[in-house]
Scaffold this motif. Sequence first.
Motif, short mmCIF file in Angstrom:
data_model
loop_
_atom_site.label_atom_id
_atom_site.label_comp_id
_atom_site.label_asym_id
_atom_site.label_seq_id
_atom_site.Cartn_x
_atom_site.Cartn_y
_atom_site.Cartn_z
N LEU A 260 0.83 -1.21 0.00
CA LEU A 260 0.00 0.00 0.00
C LEU A 260 0.87 1.26 0.00
O LEU A 260 0.39 2.37 0.28
N ASP B 129 2.37 3.28 -2.25
CA ASP B 129 2.10 4.47 -3.05
C ASP B 129 0.91 5.26 -2.50
O ASP B 129 0.92 6.49 -2.49
N GLU B 130 -0.09 4.51 -2.03
CA GLU B 130 -1.27 5.18 -1.45
C GLU B 130 -0.90 5.94 -0.17
O GLU B 130 -1.32 7.07 0.05
N LYS B 131 -0.07 5.32 0.65
CA LYS B 131 0.36 5.98 1.89
C LYS B 131 1.24 7.19 1.59
O LYS B 131 1.15 8.22 2.26
N PHE C 207 1.13 8.98 -1.16
CA PHE C 207 0.18 9.97 -1.68
C PHE C 207 -0.46 10.72 -0.50
O PHE C 207 -0.50 11.95 -0.46
N ASN C 208 -0.92 9.95 0.49
CA ASN C 208 -1.59 10.57 1.64
C ASN C 208 -0.63 11.43 2.46
O ASN C 208 -1.03 12.48 2.98
#
Length: 180
Positions: free
Chosen positions: A97, A99-101, A103-104
């Motif tokens: 996860l 890239d999502e983290k 991004f966030n």
Amino acid sequence: MDACFRLRRVLVELREGDITEVEADAIVNAANSYLKHGGGVALAIVKKGGDIIQRESDEYVARNGPVPEGQVAVTSAGKLKARYVIHAVGPKFGDPLGDEKLFNAFKNSLIKADELGLKSIAFPAISTGVYGYPYERCAEVAVKVLLSVVGELRNIERIIFCLYGAEAYRSFLEVFGREL
Ligand code: AR6
């Protein structure tokens, strides 16, 4: 040499250098969840800013618990030119996860700075040191954040990416030049 891009009313700058020297309302720290600033850019920030940054970080964690990956915590900036340090917790490279983290982590830093009414913010290349992200992958995530979030920002006028070393700067320039 600095590179500039305009996204709606926001100026995006790429700069090579030391983020502790940047004059911006907030600088972002690449932190761990416990806000123990023991290495990399985090250590540079507490060394130059002073003990107050680590002290406020410890108080934050004592009160709220560890900061989840992708989230942020704010402290003052001690002797730095900035007013605030926004501690953003990035993922370790290899996390499915990740890239999502990441991004966030970028997005929540921007939203927090905007909520504080700040006009300028400077980022390091979060997760590209101890946490092992390739510069290019980090830059690609950062561009996605800019394209999706800039329209929501009410106060931020200037976003600086302060890259440490020529290789980091070149990777960001290549990706930002292609995507923005
Ligand atoms: N100015 C700007 N960028 C810098 C500076 C500086 N003074 N010093 C290093 N960098 P890292 P991470 C760059 O390792 O990968 C810490 O121990 C560096 O070259 O600081 O997110 C924390 O406490 C790299 O490109 O952060 C955490 O435990 C980028 O900053 C963990 O490392 C990020 O490298 C976080 O790892």
